[in-house]
Design a protein around this motif. Structure first.
Motif, PDB file in Angstrom:
ATOM      1  N   ALA A 182       0.823  -1.221   0.000  1.00 46.71           N
ATOM      2  CA  ALA A 182       0.000   0.000   0.000  1.00 46.71           C
ATOM      3  C   ALA A 182       0.852   1.264   0.000  1.00 46.71           C
ATOM      4  O   ALA A 182       0.394   2.321  -0.405  1.00 46.71           O
ATOM      5  N   GLU A 183       2.085   1.178   0.463  1.00 43.11           N
ATOM      6  CA  GLU A 183       2.944   2.358   0.523  1.00 43.11           C
ATOM      7  C   GLU A 183       3.635   2.575  -0.813  1.00 43.11           C
ATOM      8  O   GLU A 183       4.230   1.674  -1.386  1.00 43.11           O
ATOM      9  N   HIS A 184       3.548   3.842  -1.313  1.00 42.83           N
ATOM     10  CA  HIS A 184       4.144   4.207  -2.596  1.00 42.83           C
ATOM     11  C   HIS A 184       5.522   4.805  -2.326  1.00 42.83           C
ATOM     12  O   HIS A 184       5.632   5.798  -1.619  1.00 42.83           O
ATOM     13  N   THR A 185       6.573   4.265  -2.915  1.00 39.03           N
ATOM     14  CA  THR A 185       7.931   4.702  -2.577  1.00 39.03           C
ATOM     15  C   THR A 185       8.660   5.407  -3.722  1.00 39.03           C
ATOM     16  O   THR A 185       9.743   5.936  -3.514  1.00 39.03           O
ATOM     17  N   CYS A 186       8.094   5.484  -4.917  1.00 35.62           N
ATOM     18  CA  CYS A 186       8.832   6.140  -6.003  1.00 35.62           C
ATOM     19  C   CYS A 186       8.705   7.663  -5.872  1.00 35.62           C
ATOM     20  O   CYS A 186       7.762   8.180  -5.287  1.00 35.62           O
TER      21      CYS A 186
END
Length: 151
Positions: free
Chosen positions: A7-11
């Protein structure tokens, strides 16, 4: 089939959008610049950040020029309306003088270039003539050698 979901967006998100051209930005700015015509370039950048676009300084400059041209019209189109305006003044206000001076077209210029316009409304002309006292003027003569008799 989805095997795993993070669920976590890292880009890292980039605000530089190459698809946003000055034409697109100008279309978005027309309504804003009608309400706030003195908006600075920083204000335009903030306005574009609402759309997720961070335009360059040159894009902002071009977009602002195009938006103002859309709102106010171009100078060329305004000058092209002057002969029609002069004709309307002459027709609706008889006795008025309206003269337009242009460069004559030659091989280089396809259309005449506007130089100046003179407009004298009949009411102004009549008011000036009614309010002025008559006078006698001499130009280029020596008054000490001239005997002028007024009756």
């Amino acid at each position: 089939m989805i095997k795993s979901y993070h669920a976590e967006h890292t880009c890292i998100m980039s605000k530089k959008n190459t698809e946003a051209t000055s034409n697109w930005i100008a279309k978005k700015l027309v309504s804003v610049l009608k309400d706030h015509p003195k908006m600075t370039s920083k204000g335009i950048v903030v306005e574009m950040l609402k759309f997720g676009v961070n335009p360059s300084k040159m894009q902002v400059y071009r977009a602002r020029q195009k938006a103002f041209e859309e709102i106010e019209g171009s100078y060329g189109a305004s000058y092209a309306k002057l002969p029609k305006y002069a004709e309307l003044v002459r027709n609706h206000n008889p006795g008025s003088i309206c003269k337009i001076h242009c460069d004559l077209p030659n091989l280089i210029m396809k259309e005449p270039r506007f130089l100046r316009i003179f407009i004298s409304f009949k009411a102004q002309k009549d008011g000036f003539q009614a309010g002025c006292r008559p006078f006698i003027g001499f130009d280029g003569c020596h008054l000490k050698d001239l005997l002028v008799v007024f009756f």
